[in-house]
Design a protein around this motif. Structure first.
Motif, mmCIF file in Angstrom:
data_model
loop_
_atom_site.group_PDB
_atom_site.id
_atom_site.type_symbol
_atom_site.label_atom_id
_atom_site.label_comp_id
_atom_site.label_asym_id
_atom_site.label_seq_id
_atom_site.Cartn_x
_atom_site.Cartn_y
_atom_site.Cartn_z
ATOM 1 N N ASP A 362 0.685 -1.353 0.150
ATOM 2 C CA ASP A 362 -0.061 0.096 0.028
ATOM 3 C C ASP A 362 0.845 1.314 0.265
ATOM 4 O O ASP A 362 1.477 1.459 1.032
ATOM 5 N N SER A 364 0.501 4.244 0.278
ATOM 6 C CA SER A 364 -0.063 5.520 1.043
ATOM 7 C C SER A 364 0.470 5.333 2.543
ATOM 8 O O SER A 364 0.680 6.443 3.104
ATOM 9 N N VAL A 365 1.080 4.102 2.875
ATOM 10 C CA VAL A 365 1.485 4.108 4.158
ATOM 11 C C VAL A 365 2.819 4.354 4.070
ATOM 12 O O VAL A 365 3.829 3.758 3.068
ATOM 13 N N THR A 380 -0.073 8.016 6.744
ATOM 14 C CA THR A 380 -0.867 7.093 5.817
ATOM 15 C C THR A 380 -2.074 8.297 5.405
ATOM 16 O O THR A 380 -2.429 9.297 5.952
ATOM 17 N N ASP A 382 -4.991 7.104 4.376
ATOM 18 C CA ASP A 382 -6.354 6.436 4.431
ATOM 19 C C ASP A 382 -7.037 7.474 5.473
ATOM 20 O O ASP A 382 -6.583 7.616 6.585
ATOM 21 N N SER A 386 -6.730 4.608 12.116
ATOM 22 C CA SER A 386 -5.801 3.188 12.054
ATOM 23 C C SER A 386 -5.371 2.870 13.336
ATOM 24 O O SER A 386 -4.867 3.911 13.926
ATOM 25 N N THR A 431 -1.643 -3.098 7.049
ATOM 26 C CA THR A 431 -0.388 -3.070 6.289
ATOM 27 C C THR A 431 0.721 -3.401 7.100
ATOM 28 O O THR A 431 0.767 -2.722 8.346
#
Length: 438
Positions: A362, A364-365, A380, A382, A386, A431
Motif C-alpha cells: 500500500d 499510501s503508508v 497514511t 487512509d 488506524s 499493512t
C-alpha cells in the motif's frame, strides 16, 4: 557485525499488505511424516539436514539408521548402517557418522564411517565399542564414547583421527565420553568420568592441545554426568544428570564463565535433565528428559533467554535427544510422537520467525527514516482511523497507538538494534512494513 547484517537484510526486504492478522511466531511444524524410530543426532551437510538414529523409515522411505532432508523430502544415504547412529559431524568436506554398528553401506565399518557424497568408507579397523560424540579441533576429528580401542590401538573413550590414522589425546578417561565442544581454541569434554589424562576431573575437562585441566570441582549429584554442552554468550553451558556444579546447586544445567560455575535460574526438573543444547535466535534451547524449567511446566524442551526460562508451547510428549538449526528453523529429534499437540513422529521443527502472507504494498503508508537511530515517523492517506503496533521478531507487541491522517512520530531509541515490524491496521486493511533500528 550484527548491525551490518540487519542493514543488509533490510535493504533486500519490501513492505507487504495483508488483509488479516498474519503475524505468526513460535510455532511447531512437521518434517514430512517423520521417522519410524528414535532420532539421536542431526547435522547440516552440503545443504541438506542429515539425521541419524535407530529408524528404518524416514518420510515413509526405507532407510537404515540415517537419512537426509532437503527441506521438502526425505531420502536415503546409500544403504545406511546395520546399527544405531549416535553422532554426526562434518570433517574435511565429508560426513562422519559414529554409533554402534558393524557395517556402513554394506562394508565393514566398526562403529564409525565416513560418507563422501556417494559411498560409505571405514576408518581403518574403526572403534571397538560405541561412539557418542564427534568434534573437529585443530584440524583433526575427535571421537568420544564408550569404547576400548580405536584403529586397533588401546585408546579408551577418547581418541582423534587425522584423516589417515588414529592417535590418543594425553591419556584416557576412566569412563565414557558423552559430549565434545570447541570453545576459545580449547576442546571441552563431558561425560561420566572422574579422571581424564591423569587428572581429577568430575565429568568435565578441557584440552588446550597439550595439557588437560579441570573446570573447578566439576559436576556432582544424580549420576553426575555431563551429556551436552554449548557456547552461549560468553559462557559455556552444560546439561546432564547432576544437581550441583562447582559445589553450587544447579539442577541439570549449569554455566562456566572461565573461572567459576553458576546455576541457570532454578534449572530443570523431571527425570534426567538436558541431553541437547542449541543457541537459536538469541535464546539457548535445552531438550532432553525433563518436565519443568525454571519452576514452570516445560515438556521435554525449553528455552533460556539469559535471565529466565520459558516453554515452547505444549512442547513434546516424550524424550528429546538432538537439535540442529537448518534453513533458519530449529529441528528437534528424539523419541516423541507429538510436537505442540501435532503428530510429528520423532522429528519436528520450531520457528520463531515472523511469517507474513504477502500482498501488493500500500503506497499510501509511509514509515521513515528507515533505518533509524531513534525517531520513526508513520503516516497514511487512509481517512479511516488506524491502529499502529511496533512488533519484534518474536511477534511481541512493544508499542501501540492511534494513527489518523496526521503523521505520528514514535521514539524507539530505547530498543535494541535490529529488525522490527510496524503494523498499521483498520477495519479494511492491514499493512506491515519491516524497519531497522540502528
Amino acid at each position: 557485525m550484527k548491525k551490518n547484517y540487519f542493514n543488509l537484510v533490510c535493504s533486500l526486504l519490501t513492505a507487504v499488505v495483508i488483509q488479516t492478522n498474519q503475524l505468526s511466531s513460535q510455532t511447531w511444524s512437521t518434517v514430512g511424516t517423520g521417522m519410524s524410530s528414535d532420532v539421536q543426532t542431526t547435522v547440516v551437510y552440503n545443504g541438506d539436514l542429515y539425521a541419524g538414529g535407530s529408524f528404518t523409515l524416514a518420510g515413509g522411505i526405507a532407510v537404515n539408521k540415517i537419512a537426509k532432508w532437503n527441506g521438502t523430502t526425505w531420502s536415503s544415504v546409500g544403504s545406511g548402517m546395520d546399527g544405531t547412529v549416535y553422532a554426526l559431524a562434518v570433517y574435511n568436506s565429508e560426513l562422519y557418522a559414529g554409533g554402534n554398528f558393524a557395517n556402513a553401506g554394506g562394508t565393514a565399518a566398526s562403529s564409525i564411517a565416513k560418507w563422501n557424497g556417494t559411498s560409505w568408507q571405514p576408518l581403518t579397523s574403526g572403534i571397538v565399542g560405541s561412539v557418542y560424540a564427534l568434534a573437529v579441533y585443530n584440524g583433526e576429528l575427535y571421537v568420544g564414547g564408550n569404547y576400548t580401542s580405536a584403529g586397533g590401538n588401546a585408546l579408551a573413550g577418547l581418541s582423534k583421527w587425522n584423516g589417515t590414522a588414529w592417535s590418543g589425546i594425553g591419556g584416557s578417561p576412566n569412563n565414557s565420553v558423552a559430549s565434545l565442544l570447541v570453545s576459545n581454541n580449547e576442546l571441552y569434554v563431558g561425560g561420566g568420568f572422574s579422571t581424564l589424562g591423569g587428572i581429577s576431573a568430575a565429568s568435565i575437562a578441557k584440552w588446550n592441545g597439550t595439557t588437560w585441566s579441570a573446570l573447578g570441582s566439576g559436576t556432582a549429584g544424580g549420576s553426575g554426568g555431563v551429556i551436552c554442552m554449548a557456547n552461549y554468550g560468553t559462557d559455556i553451558y552444560v546439561g546432564g544428570n547432576f544437581t550441583s556444579a562447582g559445589g553450587t546447586a544447579a539442577n541439570f544445567m549449569a554455566k562456566w564463565n572461565g573461572t567459576a560455575w553458576s546455576a541457570v535460574g532454578s534449572g530443570l526438573s523431571g527425570f534426567a535433565g538436558a541431553y541437547s543444547l542449541m543457541p537459536y535466535n538469541g535464546d539457548l534451547y535445552a531438550a532432553g528428559i525433563f518436565t519443568g524449567a525454571g519452576g514452570s511446566p516445560a515438556s521435554y524442551i525449553a528455552k533460556w533467554n539469559g535471565s529466565a526460562w520459558s516453554a515452547l508451547g505444549t512442547g513434546l510428549n516424550n524424550f528429546t535427544w538432538t537439535m540442529c538449526v537448518y534453513n533458519s528453523e530449529l529441528y528437534v529429534g528424539g523419541s516423541f510422537i507429538t510436537a505442540g499437540g501435532t503428530t510429528a513422529n520423532r522429528i519436528a521443527k520450531w520457528s520463531t520467525s515472523v511469517g507474513i502472507k504477502e500482498y501488493d504494498a500500500d503506497a499510501s503508508v509511509k514509515i521513515y527514516p528507515n533505518p533509524t537511530n531513534d525517531l520513526l515517523t508513520l503516516s497514511t492517506e487512509d481517512k479511516n482511523i488506524s491502529k499502529f503496533e511496533l512488533i519484534d521478531m518474536k511477534g511481541s507487541v512493544l508499542m501501540n497507538g492511534i494513527l489518523d491522517t496526521q503523521p505520528q512520530i514514535i521514539d524507539i531509541s530505547t530498543f535494541s538494534s535490529g529488525m522490527y515490524y510496524v503494523r498499521i491496521s483498520n477495519s479494511k486493511t492491514t499493512t506491515i512494513k519491516k524497519v531497522v533500528k540502528n
